[in-house]
Scaffold this motif. Structure first.
Motif, PDB file in Angstrom:
ATOM      1  N   ALA A   1       0.844  -1.190   0.000  1.00  0.00           N
ATOM      2  CA  ALA A   1       0.000   0.000   0.000  1.00  0.00           C
ATOM      3  C   ALA A   1       0.884   1.246   0.000  1.00  0.00           C
TER       4      ALA A   1
ATOM      5  N   VAL B   1       0.954   5.149   1.734  1.00  0.00           N
ATOM      6  CA  VAL B   1       0.363   6.027   2.748  1.00  0.00           C
ATOM      7  C   VAL B   1      -0.108   7.306   2.057  1.00  0.00           C
ATOM      8  N   THR B   2      -1.365   7.673   2.308  1.00  0.00           N
ATOM      9  CA  THR B   2      -1.902   8.899   1.711  1.00  0.00           C
ATOM     10  C   THR B   2      -2.069  10.020   2.727  1.00  0.00           C
TER      11      THR B   2
ATOM     12  N   VAL C   1      -4.341   4.629   3.812  1.00  0.00           N
ATOM     13  CA  VAL C   1      -3.505   3.998   2.801  1.00  0.00           C
ATOM     14  C   VAL C   1      -4.326   3.707   1.553  1.00  0.00           C
TER      15      VAL C   1
ATOM     16  N   THR D   1      -4.554   0.868  -1.313  1.00  0.00           N
ATOM     17  CA  THR D   1      -4.145  -0.497  -1.633  1.00  0.00           C
ATOM     18  C   THR D   1      -4.644  -0.865  -3.027  1.00  0.00           C
TER      19      THR D   1
ATOM     20  N   TYR E   1      -0.681   1.793  12.939  1.00  0.00           N
ATOM     21  CA  TYR E   1       0.692   1.419  12.624  1.00  0.00           C
ATOM     22  C   TYR E   1       1.450   1.150  13.909  1.00  0.00           C
TER      23      TYR E   1
ATOM     24  N   ARG F   1       5.864   3.653   0.909  1.00  0.00           N
ATOM     25  CA  ARG F   1       5.367   2.343   0.481  1.00  0.00           C
ATOM     26  C   ARG F   1       5.425   1.439   1.699  1.00  0.00           C
TER      27      ARG F   1
ATOM     28  N   ILE G   1      -0.660  -1.509   9.570  1.00  0.00           N
ATOM     29  CA  ILE G   1       0.537  -1.264   8.770  1.00  0.00           C
ATOM     30  C   ILE G   1       1.681  -1.957   9.481  1.00  0.00           C
TER      31      ILE G   1
END
Length: 63
Positions: free
Chosen positions: A3, A5-6, A16, A18, A28, A39, A52
């Motif tokens: 994925a 991270v946004t 995220v 995916t 996380y 990433r 995560i």
């Protein structure tokens, strides 16, 4: 699953993107500070919880 991270939130979660689409509010592991465009590897369980696991690479792909 891999994925990207946004967004990162102050509550210990990140959003995220995916291969299945966007997932919001993913926890996380402590001691690691994700940043947008990292990433990462994410894991999920049958109950639908996401985590995560860790970073694979930081920042955007080289051109």
């Amino acid at each position: 699953m891999l994925a990207v991270v946004t967004a990162v939130h102050a509550d210990g979660t990140a959003d995220v993107d995916t291969g299945r689409g966007a997932v919001l509010g993913v926890r996380y592991l402590r001691g690691w500070n994700p940043a947008p465009d990292d990433r990462v590897m994410v894991a999920t369980n049958p109950a639908g919880n996401w985590l995560i696991v860790g970073a694979l690479a930081a920042g955007p792909d080289p051109v």
